[in-house]
Write an enzyme that holds these catalytic residues in place. Structure first.
Site, PDB file in Angstrom:
ATOM      1  N   ASP A 269       1.004  -1.204   0.080  1.00 10.69           N
ATOM      2  CA  ASP A 269      -0.171  -0.145   0.144  1.00 10.69           C
ATOM      3  C   ASP A 269       0.810   1.287  -0.053  1.00 10.69           C
ATOM      4  O   ASP A 269       1.987   1.531  -0.039  1.00 10.69           O
ATOM      5  CB  ASP A 269      -1.006   0.112   0.872  1.00 10.69           C
ATOM      6  CG  ASP A 269      -2.160   0.837   1.009  1.00 10.69           C
ATOM      7  OD1 ASP A 269      -1.989   1.038   0.254  1.00 10.69           O
ATOM      8  OD2 ASP A 269      -3.647   0.701   1.610  1.00 10.69           O
TER       9      ASP A 269
HETATM   10  C1  BGC Z   1      -4.777   3.076  -0.069  1.00  8.81           C
HETATM   11  C2  BGC Z   1      -5.297   1.890  -0.421  1.00  8.81           C
HETATM   12  C3  BGC Z   1      -5.092   2.615  -2.573  1.00  8.81           C
HETATM   13  C4  BGC Z   1      -4.207   3.541  -2.408  1.00  8.81           C
HETATM   14  C5  BGC Z   1      -3.704   4.084  -3.720  1.00  8.81           C
HETATM   15  C6  BGC Z   1      -3.716   4.146   0.120  1.00  8.81           C
HETATM   16  O1  BGC Z   1      -3.749   5.254   0.811  1.00  8.81           O
HETATM   17  O2  BGC Z   1      -4.896   2.698   1.130  1.00  8.81           O
HETATM   18  O3  BGC Z   1      -6.543   2.003  -0.436  1.00  8.81           O
HETATM   19  O4  BGC Z   1      -5.218   1.588  -2.738  1.00  8.81           O
HETATM   20  O5  BGC Z   1      -3.901   4.565  -1.030  1.00  8.81           O
HETATM   21  O6  BGC Z   1      -3.990   5.478  -4.077  1.00  8.81           O
END
Ligand code: BGC
Length: 726
Positions: A269
């Site tokens: 993530d």
């Molecule tokens: C979130 C994810 C997301 C990623 C990319 C993160 O902060 O937890 O769910 O896919 O950002 O935008």
């Protein structure tokens, strides 16, 4: 497919270590030449510690959207790329691309898997036309704590329902003709694992639970997505048994890759590799990189631990180049599978994009999905549907307010959202409708209140359109107080004094504590964030042009003090209501009930249903002979309606404690007034398996109870016995 595996291997062979590592980094548009935001590495991006230089070899981009921009970035990148390896374009297409569907929690309440699949199909069609190759969806984290802002991204609290939705979404995104069809894209299930269980509902917080609990409730939906062929997995921010998921070898390598056999791409993530430092399991970036690559994380999103340290780690022998090669190959394989070496845009063009996104046809499905996702919680004296001839005051921040798309609707255009008032205008003439804001979401003025009361006085019935702004939920949107903001509760109180029929429509992302609403309102419709067509759908429901059919996929708590509260909980040794239970010394609160205000599976309709003649084909279940449960459901009211017929099972005595009820089947049926439908469920031995204390997944002989009913609370019990399970 253009390249064979041998071609990919020889391509891999030609890459320098630096180029290989480049494939493992993913960056946002500002790092790329050709992006509209090129060079704007400020704000949150500035804190990531990545330089523009790092983007030179980056293998993928995130959050890019729009055919023109995607093409500009891809072209500029390929021009400089020695081996012409295209960039993978990923984005969060979570509940629609430009046509915004209700948030996943709302979709969860529709109990309509076909429609959920269709919504993902449409999202895929629009996103691919705009140049996206991978969506960071579905999010399948099981949720039990509405303080956590991201519950709106999940389909709810049940492992079976979540698993079925996970499959439906993957089917919709990837399609049957994936990867050849350029109308579909690769799905990335997230966030592995158990991100939905942060302590205290505070985002990013510690998750700690037994492996048995993890396997029994939290893991099934990720596994279901992968069984459906989901292409990628994203790690979670949280710890799992003391180790952040992103560096958790036991979880991401032993379980995901070795046990489940997943050989696709794993992505961290956002910033989660480097976050191992503040988590306190890595002393520095180098150690964070080492832990993540050992855990099997292929792509590092938005930090540069791999870029800065993998070379050194290989040179020192801490990791082998083979480990790096495995990750690079997985990424190259995905690019190849998507056909990027042949067509790096996957047919996306500006023309195709213009023709595809936000089409009438897509909006129609969004409207249907919104109608089916709203849950009618209360309807005293049949105040709903509204009378055709009524004079209606529509009051509140969501009367005209368009903040109804909800979080994670990046490409959704708020100006395109249909607000409630616009929907109501379809059914009521201008002289029948009065509109007032009443207050803002968190603040109001005495003038606003006065205007609202004046409007209410002129009407027969008041519809209060209330809720949370979209930034009150979603990522980093945790709240300790999940009641409606005070100013809105005050508005309810004041309007209530006028003694008008009072309908409350809620636009929000989480089950709320309905203190200050539940007793005051005659009717409550939970609309969640209903998406682009929200106001049209809600108006159709309020006026009876559509009949509410949503059923809660997450319990609505009685108050925040009983959270987590969920239907598939366990009995204690001192349950309430047990024979010989003592008055005081039972497991209970002295001040509130144990039960939620509205249970899982609950929702009302404008018609009534009666369950008749429930019958089990046998009261003995054996390995080879499943039991069939049949039930007749009659529509005993005056209008056509949809009922979600639900089957639960309880294992009376297990080796470990078993939930008081577990959903084992459901069917959503449309029944005409006066008609009756027969619904049939099958219970097999395998439906009764669970994780034992040694983690063995099997069933136990003995007594069980099947429950049939319209929600997890209102059921009737039908005992049966399992024999010879082993
Ligand atoms: C979130 C994810 C997301 C990623 C990319 C993160 O902060 O937890 O769910 O896919 O950002 O935008």
């Amino acid at each position: 497919m253009v390249l064979q595996r041998a071609d990919l291997l020889s391509l891999l062979d030609k890459l320098t270590v630096e180029e290989k590592i480049g494939q493992l980094i993913q960056l946002a548009p500002p790092f790329f030449e050709g992006a509209k935001s090129e060079g704007d590495i400020t704000g949150p991006l500035a804190t990531m510690g990545v330089t523009k230089e790092d983007a030179r070899y980056a293998g993928s981009a995130l959050g890019v959207a729009g055919a023109d921009e995607v093409k500009a970035i891809q072209d500029a990148y390929l021009e400089k790329s020695r081996h012409k390896i295209p960039l993978l374009m990923m984005a969060d297409v979570v509940h629609g691309y430009e046509t915004i569907f209700p948030v996943p929690l709302a979709i969860g309440c529709s109990w309509d898997l076909e429609l959920a699949k269709k919504s993902a199909e449409i999202a895929a069609k629009e996103a691919t036309a705009s140049g996206i190759h991978v969506t960071f969806a579905p999010m399948v984290d099981l949720v039990r704590d509405p303080r956590w802002g991201r519950v709106m991204e999940s389909t709810g609290e049940d492992p079976l329902l979540n698993s079925l939705y996970a499959k439906a979404f993957v089917k919709g995104y990837q399609g049957e003709d994936y990867p050849e069809s350029h109308d579909h894209l690769a799905a990335c299930v997230k966030h592995m694992a158990a991100y939905g269980a942060p302590e205290g509902g505070r985002d990013y917080n510690t998750v700690d639970m037994s492996e048995r609990q993890l396997r029994e409730y939290y893991l099934p939906a990720y596994k279901a997505a992968l069984d459906e062929g989901c292409e990628m997995v994203m790690t979670a921010f949280n710890t799992v048994d003391g180790i952040p998921a992103t560096g958790n070898k036991k979880l991401m390598r032993t379980l995901l890759r070795d046990e489940w056999g997943f050989d696709g791409v794993v992505i961290s993530d956002w910033g989660a590799v480097k976050e191992m430092i503040p988590h306190g399991v890595a002393a520095d970036e180098k150690e964070a990189a080492l832990k993540a690559i050992n855990a099997g994380v292929d792509i590092e999103m938005m930090t540069a631990c791999y870029v800065n340290h993998l070379t050194e780690l290989i040179e020192s022998g801490d990791i082998s180049e083979t480990l790096l090669d495995e990750s690079v190959l997985r990424i190259l394989e995905l690019k190849n599978k998507l056909g990027l070496f042949e067509d790096p845009y996957r047919s996306a063009t500006k023309e195709k994009e213009t023709q595809t996104v936000f089409s009438k046809e897509h909006r129609k499905v969004a409207r249907e999905q919104a109608e089916k996702s709203c849950v009618l919680l209360k309807n005293e004296e049949g105040v709903l549907p509204l009378e055709k001839s009524s004079k209606v005051a529509v009051i509140g921040p969501f009367a005209k307010g368009k903040d109804i798309l909800g979080p994670w609707s990046m490409q959704g255009k708020i100006e395109n959202a249909v607000p409630l008032v616009e929907g109501m205008q379809t059914y009521f003439s201008p002289d029948q409708l009065v509109v007032a804001e009443g207050c803002g979401i968190e603040n109001g003025t005495p003038e606003q209140l006065e205007e609202a009361l004046h409007a209410a006085k002129q009407s027969d019935v008041v519809v209060l359109a209330l809720g949370e702004s979209s930034d009150m939920s979603g990522e980093a949107g945790s709240l300790a107080d999940i009641r409606l903001p005070k100013v809105q509760r005050e508005l309810i109180r004041k309007v209530k004094e006028l003694n008008k029929e009072l309908v409350v429509v809620l636009f929000n992302g989480r089950p709320l504590d309905l203190d200050g609403v539940i007793h005051e309102a005659d009717a409550i419709l939970e609309a969640w964030y209903p998406g682009t067509e929200g106001g049209a759908a809600v108006a159709a429901l309020l006026t009876g042009h559509a009949n509410p059919s949503g059923r809660l996929s997450m319990s609505i708590p009685y108050s925040v003090g009983q959270i987590p509260v969920y239907y598939n909980s366990f009995n204690t040794g001192r349950p309430q209501g047990a024979p010989n239970a003592q008055e005081r010394y039972v497991s209970q609160y002295l001040d509130i009930p144990n039960e939620p205000l509205f249970p899982f599976g609950y929702g009302m309709s404008y018609t009534t249903f009666e369950y008749r003649d429930v019958a089990l084909s046998s009261t003995t279940l054996t390995q080879n002979e499943p039991i069939t449960v049949t039930v007749k459901v009659a529509n005993t009211g005056g209008v056509e309606g949809e009922e979600v017929v639900q089957l639960y099972v309880r294992d009376v005595a297990g080796e470990v404690i078993r939930p008081v009820k577990e959903l084992k089947g459901f069917e959503k049926v449309t029944i005409a007034p006066g008609e009756e439908e027969t619904v049939e469920f099958t219970i097999e031995e395998k439906d009764l398996r669970y994780h034992h204390s040694d983690l063995e997944f099997s069933s136990d002989n003995g007594e069980f109870v099947a429950y049939v009913g319209s929600n997890s609370r209102d059921t009737k019990a039908y005992p049966f016995t399992l024999v010879s399970s082993k």
